[in-house]
Design a protein around this motif. Structure first.
Motif, PDB file in Angstrom:
ATOM      1  N   LYS A 288      33.097  32.183  43.670  1.00  0.00           N
ATOM      2  CA  LYS A 288      34.336  31.983  43.591  1.00  0.00           C
ATOM      3  C   LYS A 288      33.452  32.661  41.614  1.00  0.00           C
ATOM      4  O   LYS A 288      32.633  32.002  40.899  1.00  0.00           O
ATOM      5  N   MET A 289      34.472  33.445  40.703  1.00  0.00           N
ATOM      6  CA  MET A 289      33.975  33.539  39.800  1.00  0.00           C
ATOM      7  C   MET A 289      34.788  32.646  38.948  1.00  0.00           C
ATOM      8  O   MET A 289      36.022  32.364  38.486  1.00  0.00           O
ATOM      9  N   PRO A 290      34.361  31.969  37.683  1.00  0.00           N
ATOM     10  CA  PRO A 290      35.297  31.190  36.565  1.00  0.00           C
ATOM     11  C   PRO A 290      36.054  32.226  35.732  1.00  0.00           C
ATOM     12  O   PRO A 290      35.675  33.414  35.467  1.00  0.00           O
ATOM     13  N   THR A 291      37.135  31.741  35.240  1.00  0.00           N
ATOM     14  CA  THR A 291      38.155  32.979  34.895  1.00  0.00           C
ATOM     15  C   THR A 291      37.923  33.416  33.430  1.00  0.00           C
ATOM     16  O   THR A 291      37.898  34.612  33.120  1.00  0.00           O
ATOM     17  N   GLY A 292      36.904  32.731  32.503  1.00  0.00           N
ATOM     18  CA  GLY A 292      36.434  33.304  31.079  1.00  0.00           C
ATOM     19  C   GLY A 292      35.424  33.809  31.781  1.00  0.00           C
ATOM     20  O   GLY A 292      35.558  35.172  30.559  1.00  0.00           O
ATOM     21  N   VAL A 293      34.939  33.991  32.769  1.00  0.00           N
ATOM     22  CA  VAL A 293      33.605  35.431  33.038  1.00  0.00           C
ATOM     23  C   VAL A 293      34.765  36.662  33.718  1.00  0.00           C
ATOM     24  O   VAL A 293      34.381  37.597  33.022  1.00  0.00           O
ATOM     25  N   MET A 294      35.859  35.968  34.389  1.00  0.00           N
ATOM     26  CA  MET A 294      37.009  37.497  34.519  1.00  0.00           C
ATOM     27  C   MET A 294      37.020  38.345  33.563  1.00  0.00           C
ATOM     28  O   MET A 294      37.505  38.892  33.704  1.00  0.00           O
ATOM     29  N   PHE A 295      38.048  37.281  32.954  1.00  0.00           N
ATOM     30  CA  PHE A 295      38.501  37.889  31.336  1.00  0.00           C
ATOM     31  C   PHE A 295      37.730  38.669  30.259  1.00  0.00           C
ATOM     32  O   PHE A 295      37.880  39.540  30.897  1.00  0.00           O
ATOM     33  N   ALA A 296      36.441  37.921  30.308  1.00  0.00           N
ATOM     34  CA  ALA A 296      35.607  38.472  29.607  1.00  0.00           C
ATOM     35  C   ALA A 296      35.163  40.444  30.268  1.00  0.00           C
ATOM     36  O   ALA A 296      35.117  41.426  29.971  1.00  0.00           O
ATOM     37  N   VAL A 297      35.135  39.835  31.706  1.00  0.00           N
ATOM     38  CA  VAL A 297      34.568  41.464  32.468  1.00  0.00           C
ATOM     39  C   VAL A 297      36.216  42.192  32.702  1.00  0.00           C
ATOM     40  O   VAL A 297      35.878  43.385  32.388  1.00  0.00           O
ATOM     41  N   LEU A 298      37.258  42.083  32.289  1.00  0.00           N
ATOM     42  CA  LEU A 298      38.411  42.730  31.895  1.00  0.00           C
ATOM     43  C   LEU A 298      39.092  42.865  30.246  1.00  0.00           C
ATOM     44  O   LEU A 298      38.745  43.941  30.204  1.00  0.00           O
ATOM     45  N   ILE A 299      38.000  42.549  29.135  1.00  0.00           N
ATOM     46  CA  ILE A 299      38.603  42.774  28.196  1.00  0.00           C
ATOM     47  C   ILE A 299      36.964  43.780  28.783  1.00  0.00           C
ATOM     48  O   ILE A 299      37.079  44.729  27.431  1.00  0.00           O
ATOM     49  N   VAL A 300      36.362  43.879  28.615  1.00  0.00           N
ATOM     50  CA  VAL A 300      34.884  44.832  28.514  1.00  0.00           C
ATOM     51  C   VAL A 300      35.215  46.001  29.296  1.00  0.00           C
ATOM     52  O   VAL A 300      35.425  47.403  28.774  1.00  0.00           O
ATOM     53  N   VAL A 301      36.061  46.302  30.522  1.00  0.00           N
ATOM     54  CA  VAL A 301      36.749  47.354  31.104  1.00  0.00           C
ATOM     55  C   VAL A 301      37.361  47.631  30.232  1.00  0.00           C
ATOM     56  O   VAL A 301      37.528  48.694  30.004  1.00  0.00           O
ATOM     57  N   PHE A 302      38.855  46.912  29.807  1.00  0.00           N
ATOM     58  CA  PHE A 302      39.362  47.184  28.998  1.00  0.00           C
ATOM     59  C   PHE A 302      39.229  48.369  28.067  1.00  0.00           C
ATOM     60  O   PHE A 302      39.626  49.228  27.236  1.00  0.00           O
ATOM     61  N   GLY A 303      37.362  47.536  27.251  1.00  0.00           N
ATOM     62  CA  GLY A 303      37.695  48.072  25.631  1.00  0.00           C
ATOM     63  C   GLY A 303      36.990  49.766  25.816  1.00  0.00           C
ATOM     64  O   GLY A 303      37.065  50.070  25.223  1.00  0.00           O
ATOM     65  N   LEU A 304      36.329  49.474  27.373  1.00  0.00           N
ATOM     66  CA  LEU A 304      35.080  50.669  27.661  1.00  0.00           C
ATOM     67  C   LEU A 304      36.396  51.668  28.067  1.00  0.00           C
ATOM     68  O   LEU A 304      36.312  53.341  27.465  1.00  0.00           O
ATOM     69  N   PHE A 305      37.693  51.245  28.318  1.00  0.00           N
ATOM     70  CA  PHE A 305      38.411  52.125  28.698  1.00  0.00           C
ATOM     71  C   PHE A 305      39.482  52.687  27.493  1.00  0.00           C
ATOM     72  O   PHE A 305      39.839  54.319  27.356  1.00  0.00           O
ATOM     73  N   GLU A 306      39.392  51.974  26.472  1.00  0.00           N
ATOM     74  CA  GLU A 306      39.829  52.930  24.722  1.00  0.00           C
ATOM     75  C   GLU A 306      39.163  53.490  24.706  1.00  0.00           C
ATOM     76  O   GLU A 306      39.546  54.241  23.509  1.00  0.00           O
ATOM     77  N   LEU A 307      37.900  53.331  24.756  1.00  0.00           N
ATOM     78  CA  LEU A 307      36.658  53.992  23.694  1.00  0.00           C
ATOM     79  C   LEU A 307      37.040  55.230  24.716  1.00  0.00           C
ATOM     80  O   LEU A 307      36.514  56.182  24.074  1.00  0.00           O
ATOM     81  N   TRP A 308      37.281  55.539  25.966  1.00  0.00           N
ATOM     82  CA  TRP A 308      37.034  56.654  27.086  1.00  0.00           C
ATOM     83  C   TRP A 308      38.159  57.430  25.875  1.00  0.00           C
ATOM     84  O   TRP A 308      38.300  58.806  25.978  1.00  0.00           O
ATOM     85  N   GLN A 309      39.584  56.765  26.204  1.00  0.00           N
ATOM     86  CA  GLN A 309      40.832  57.442  25.939  1.00  0.00           C
ATOM     87  C   GLN A 309      40.673  57.663  24.604  1.00  0.00           C
ATOM     88  O   GLN A 309      40.746  58.949  24.007  1.00  0.00           O
ATOM     89  N   TYR A 310      39.552  57.334  23.696  1.00  0.00           N
ATOM     90  CA  TYR A 310      39.617  57.882  22.241  1.00  0.00           C
ATOM     91  C   TYR A 310      39.026  58.842  22.421  1.00  0.00           C
ATOM     92  O   TYR A 310      39.512  59.819  21.215  1.00  0.00           O
ATOM     93  N   ARG A 311      38.026  58.740  22.719  1.00  0.00           N
ATOM     94  CA  ARG A 311      36.857  60.533  22.955  1.00  0.00           C
ATOM     95  C   ARG A 311      37.920  61.197  23.100  1.00  0.00           C
ATOM     96  O   ARG A 311      37.628  62.191  23.040  1.00  0.00           O
ATOM     97  N   GLN A 312      38.232  61.173  24.685  1.00  0.00           N
ATOM     98  CA  GLN A 312      39.490  62.035  25.045  1.00  0.00           C
ATOM     99  C   GLN A 312      40.292  62.553  24.148  1.00  0.00           C
ATOM    100  O   GLN A 312      40.728  63.636  23.363  1.00  0.00           O
ATOM    101  N   GLN A 313      40.822  61.189  23.608  1.00  0.00           N
ATOM    102  CA  GLN A 313      41.706  61.924  22.265  1.00  0.00           C
ATOM    103  C   GLN A 313      41.042  63.289  20.862  1.00  0.00           C
ATOM    104  O   GLN A 313      41.349  63.982  20.582  1.00  0.00           O
ATOM    105  N   GLN A 314      39.715  63.127  21.173  1.00  0.00           N
ATOM    106  CA  GLN A 314      38.957  63.194  19.376  1.00  0.00           C
ATOM    107  C   GLN A 314      39.037  64.533  20.387  1.00  0.00           C
ATOM    108  O   GLN A 314      39.153  65.459  19.451  1.00  0.00           O
ATOM    109  N   ALA A 315      38.249  65.295  21.303  1.00  0.00           N
ATOM    110  CA  ALA A 315      38.247  66.130  21.900  1.00  0.00           C
ATOM    111  C   ALA A 315      39.604  67.474  21.505  1.00  0.00           C
ATOM    112  O   ALA A 315      39.479  68.100  21.882  1.00  0.00           O
TER     113      ALA A 315
END
Length: 121
Positions: A2-29
């Motif tokens: 069982k993962m603690p909630t804080g770690v899951m929340f941190a992983v979600l924020i990192v995944v969300f950040g990576l997704f936003e970064l990918w969208q930003y690069r796509q938009q620039q292209a």
């Protein structure tokens, strides 16, 4: 595991950040591609405008065909005016002849003389 909630929340924020970064690069292209396409289209429009201006100038320039066409038009207009004038003069002459025939008293032939026929008949 069982993962603690804080770690899951941190992983979600990192995944969300990576997704936003990918969208930003796509938009620039995408923006870069669109800017290139707009620039290409602007160049094509400028080229077409230049061609159109050149064609309009060439059409305005006195060419042999245009000169002949204008001369022909002037000749036809001149002939039309002359023919109209001749027709009006003929009609006026016909009216004057008719009026002069009406206004002349009929010549009475003296007894023993025969009326003379007009010389034109």
């Amino acid at each position: 595991m069982k993962m603690p909630t804080g770690v899951m929340f941190a992983v979600l924020i990192v995944v969300f950040g990576l997704f936003e970064l990918w969208q930003y690069r796509q938009q620039q292209a995408y923006r870069l591609a669109m800017q290139q396409q707009v620039q290409l289209l602007q160049e094509q429009v400028q080229a077409l405008n230049s061609e159109l201006d050149a064609a309009q100038e060439a059409e305005k320039a006195p060419s042999l065909g245009n000169i002949l066409e204008e001369a022909n038009k002037a000749l036809i207009d001149g002939w039309s005016v002359m023919v109209d004038t001749v027709e009006r003069e003929l009609q006026r002459a016909q009216r004057e002849i008719a009026e002069s025939r009406k206004s002349q008293p009929e010549q009475q032939a003296e007894p023993g003389e025969q009326p003379q026929a007009p010389a034109g008949n």
